[in-house]
Design a protein around this motif. Structure first.
Motif: not given
Length: 155
Positions: A86-109
């Protein structure tokens, strides 16, 4: 029980994500489950690599009886999506950057606040800007407890 590897992520890895890492680790320890959780934290930027936590985070953790020792700030790395469950973001910008790096994985990120919709926040505000480490701690504690309950109910 299955072992879970969790990475908490904010922008600079000196305020919110280390607070979440240490609060979650404390809650896990209090529950007697330290052997099934591996936790870490990182930032989407490398601005503070090699530094300690922000003084406000250190102070808040100590006030709550949580030992903040052993921390060094680091940046999210390629392959972290393979290393962590699990990779857990604190805000929308963190989430967007993680999804840019790793793709959308809603059950994991996902965002920590996704686990606590009843609390009325869609992100954990950054105390670097707000100065409110108490509110950050309240949100991080609630989200961490919800995460712990979710992961231990699945196993």
């Amino acid at each position: 029980m299955k072992k879970h590897k969790i990475l908490f992520v904010c922008l600079g890895n000196i305020c919110r994500s280390p607070m979440a890492e240490y609060v979650f680790r404390h809650q896990v320890s209090q529950s007697g489950l330290s052997d099934i959780f591996i936790t870490s934290s990182a930032g989407t930027s490398g601005w503070h690599n090699g530094e300690n936590m922000h003084q406000g985070t250190l102070k808040k953790l100590k006030q709550q009886g949580i030992d903040p020792s052993g921390f060094t700030s680091s940046q999210v790395q390629p392959g972290d999506d393979d290393k962590y469950d699990y990779i857990i973001a604190m805000d929308n910008n963190n989430l967007a950057e993680l999804e840019r790096l790793f793709g959308k994985q809603p059950n994991k990120i996902f965002k920590l606040t996704d686990l606590i919709p009843e609390i009325g926040y869609t992100y954990v505000p950054d105390p670097w800007h707000t100065g409110d480490f108490d509110e950050t701690f309240r949100l991080v504690s609630a989200g961490s407890q919800a995460l712990l309950e979710q992961l231990t109910s699945v196993d």
